[in-house]
Structures are given as C-alpha cells and as structure tokens.
Design a protein around this motif. Sequence first.
Motif, PDB file in Angstrom:
ATOM      1  N   ALA A   1       9.984   6.734   0.629  1.00  0.00           N
ATOM      2  CA  ALA A   1       8.917   7.631   1.070  1.00  0.00           C
ATOM      3  C   ALA A   1       9.321   8.381   2.333  1.00  0.00           C
ATOM      4  O   ALA A   1       9.046   9.589   2.473  1.00  0.00           O
ATOM      5  CB  ALA A   1       7.631   6.836   1.310  1.00  0.00           C
TER       6      ALA A   1
ATOM      7  N   ASP B   1      10.721   0.663  -0.766  1.00  0.00           N
ATOM      8  CA  ASP B   1       9.674   1.624  -1.138  1.00  0.00           C
ATOM      9  C   ASP B   1       9.373   2.563   0.027  1.00  0.00           C
ATOM     10  O   ASP B   1       9.242   3.786  -0.147  1.00  0.00           O
ATOM     11  CB  ASP B   1       8.389   0.892  -1.522  1.00  0.00           C
ATOM     12  CG  ASP B   1       8.519   0.091  -2.809  1.00  0.00           C
ATOM     13  OD1 ASP B   1       9.469   0.332  -3.576  1.00  0.00           O
ATOM     14  OD2 ASP B   1       7.653  -0.780  -3.041  1.00  0.00           O
TER      15      ASP B   1
ATOM     16  N   ALA C   1       2.831   5.070   4.723  1.00  0.00           N
ATOM     17  CA  ALA C   1       2.207   6.095   5.553  1.00  0.00           C
ATOM     18  C   ALA C   1       2.895   6.163   6.911  1.00  0.00           C
ATOM     19  O   ALA C   1       3.507   5.198   7.366  1.00  0.00           O
ATOM     20  CB  ALA C   1       0.716   5.804   5.737  1.00  0.00           C
TER      21      ALA C   1
ATOM     22  N   HIS D   1       0.848  -1.192   0.000  1.00  0.00           N
ATOM     23  CA  HIS D   1       0.000   0.000   0.000  1.00  0.00           C
ATOM     24  C   HIS D   1       0.888   1.249   0.000  1.00  0.00           C
ATOM     25  O   HIS D   1       2.094   1.169   0.201  1.00  0.00           O
ATOM     26  CB  HIS D   1      -0.888   0.034   1.248  1.00  0.00           C
ATOM     27  CG  HIS D   1      -1.890  -1.072   1.313  1.00  0.00           C
ATOM     28  ND1 HIS D   1      -2.811  -1.294   0.332  1.00  0.00           N
ATOM     29  CD2 HIS D   1      -2.105  -2.028   2.253  1.00  0.00           C
ATOM     30  CE1 HIS D   1      -3.566  -2.327   0.659  1.00  0.00           C
ATOM     31  NE2 HIS D   1      -3.148  -2.791   1.818  1.00  0.00           N
ATOM     32  N   ARG D   2       0.270   2.378  -0.180  1.00  0.00           N
ATOM     33  CA  ARG D   2       1.028   3.621  -0.079  1.00  0.00           C
ATOM     34  C   ARG D   2       1.622   3.732   1.316  1.00  0.00           C
ATOM     35  O   ARG D   2       0.935   3.605   2.320  1.00  0.00           O
ATOM     36  CB  ARG D   2       0.093   4.810  -0.346  1.00  0.00           C
ATOM     37  CG  ARG D   2       0.812   6.163  -0.311  1.00  0.00           C
ATOM     38  CD  ARG D   2      -0.176   7.280  -0.610  1.00  0.00           C
ATOM     39  NE  ARG D   2      -1.246   7.327   0.376  1.00  0.00           N
ATOM     40  CZ  ARG D   2      -1.141   7.936   1.550  1.00  0.00           C
ATOM     41  NH1 ARG D   2      -0.004   8.530   1.887  1.00  0.00           N
ATOM     42  NH2 ARG D   2      -2.152   7.959   2.390  1.00  0.00           N
TER      43      ARG D   2
ATOM     44  N   LEU E   1       4.536   0.401   5.359  1.00  0.00           N
ATOM     45  CA  LEU E   1       3.743   0.214   4.150  1.00  0.00           C
ATOM     46  C   LEU E   1       2.293  -0.119   4.433  1.00  0.00           C
ATOM     47  O   LEU E   1       1.406   0.290   3.693  1.00  0.00           O
ATOM     48  CB  LEU E   1       4.344  -0.918   3.304  1.00  0.00           C
ATOM     49  CG  LEU E   1       5.565  -0.579   2.475  1.00  0.00           C
ATOM     50  CD1 LEU E   1       6.095  -1.836   1.806  1.00  0.00           C
ATOM     51  CD2 LEU E   1       5.249   0.477   1.431  1.00  0.00           C
ATOM     52  N   THR E   2       2.050  -0.874   5.484  1.00  0.00           N
ATOM     53  CA  THR E   2       0.714  -1.426   5.667  1.00  0.00           C
ATOM     54  C   THR E   2       0.452  -1.731   7.135  1.00  0.00           C
ATOM     55  O   THR E   2       1.398  -1.988   7.891  1.00  0.00           O
ATOM     56  CB  THR E   2       0.562  -2.723   4.839  1.00  0.00           C
ATOM     57  OG1 THR E   2      -0.758  -3.246   4.966  1.00  0.00           O
ATOM     58  CG2 THR E   2       1.551  -3.784   5.284  1.00  0.00           C
TER      59      THR E   2
END
Length: 244
Positions: A98, A94, A40, A37-38, A62-63
């Motif tokens: 971010a 990833d 966060a 997932h995006r 991520l999740t």
Amino acid sequence: MHALRAALADLVLGVRCAGCEAPGRALCDTCRSEIGHRAAVRIPDPAPSALRRPTPVVPMSLTPYAGVVVPVLHAYKEEPRTALAAPLGGLLADAVEAAIGRCTGEEDPHAAGPVRLVPVPSRRSAVRARGFDAGAALARSAAADLRRRGLPARAAPVLRVGRIADQAGLTAADRARNLAGAYRLRRPLGAGLVVVTDDVLTTGASAAEAVRVLTEAGSRPVAVVTVAATRRRLGRAGDGSGSR
C-alpha cells in the motif's frame, strides 16, 4: 532462554493464537483479519522533521495500536513467540504494498522495481534478552512474502544502534534526544526503493533517526511502514491519518 521456554510451551500445550488463545495457529484467521484493516497513513503529531524534509516520508500502518494487535505484538517480542514472524510479516507486506502504491502513484506496486526493507535496529540488550532480533525477523518475513507475490524485495538490516536508554515511558522530546546520533550504517544499500520497517510507530523518533541516517548516506526512504501505530498521538484533521 525465553525463546526455548516459549517453544516448549507450544510443544506441550499445542500452538495457540496469540490474540485469542484459540488452538491450532500462532495467529488465527479472525485475529489476523482484525489486525489487517485497510492500511492507512498515520502521522505522529508533531511529525519529526526527518519525516518531512527534504521530501515527505509516508508513515503507513495497518491498524491503530489497540485491541488484539497489542497482545499479539507483545507475544511476538516478549514471550517470545517467533512463529508469529510469518503471519505478522505477511501483514507488514500488505502495508508495504500500500505504501509503495501511494508513494509511486503506481496502481500495481510491482511496477516500482526492487525494494529494500530496512528494519529499525533493536538494542543489543533486547536482542540478547529475547534470543532473536524481532525487527530484523519481521522485515525478512515481509520481504519473503513480497517475493512470493512477485515483488523483488529484500530485507536490509544495515543499521546498528549504540548505547541508548530504554524508550518506555519517555516523552516524544525525550525519545528524540535519546536517539539523536544513536544509529550507524553498517554498509551501503543497493539500488531500489527504501522502506523503513518496524512493529509499532509511536512518536516516530526511532523511525526518524533511521530515516536521517539513510538520507545522509544517499538512500532517502520513501516510507516508514509498521503493523500498528499508537493512538495517543493523533494526526491533525485532514492529514489522512485515520488514527482516531
């Protein structure tokens, strides 16, 4: 021994997805997409003081720790299926990108310069039982993936852990007491942004102890980055946690 049994099972039965048991890959595209997932910010509540002072350390994952990521991380660490280090490392990479973008304000995280990924150290008994250091392997895989993307990253397993009790089943306060003073720095870190990595963020006690030791050594981390974060401790409204 566990690692050998897992390798033999894959040899006899064929490689299968740790999330859905589909044949062909250690982690299939569908399950990877569900985990990825995006990224966060997911803040433990209460947030350990080491993550807040003297400067904020961003906890990025991520999740939430729910759904397919649960059997995947269990398979990676406890079976153990070491082939999962590569896809999980890519997912962690990833989240690192971010986090760096958020911490530095750079649209392109590659402009941030060299990055040092410091894994939360595993207990020696856990490393012996699994036959490998899951946290260090994950950090090395993520760093290799980031280098392929053009970001100069290196894994830096510079922390070691003394004798501590198993964290499973402990409350947030008990975890913090269990880990107080448990980590030591093996060697100084080189120049670069410091990011603490782990597979799951729960109460934040392990990450906070890692941050404390690194900060006292003059290497304040900018972020704690994990694949998943538990949902049982919810961030306050407006903190951007997304962990609901």
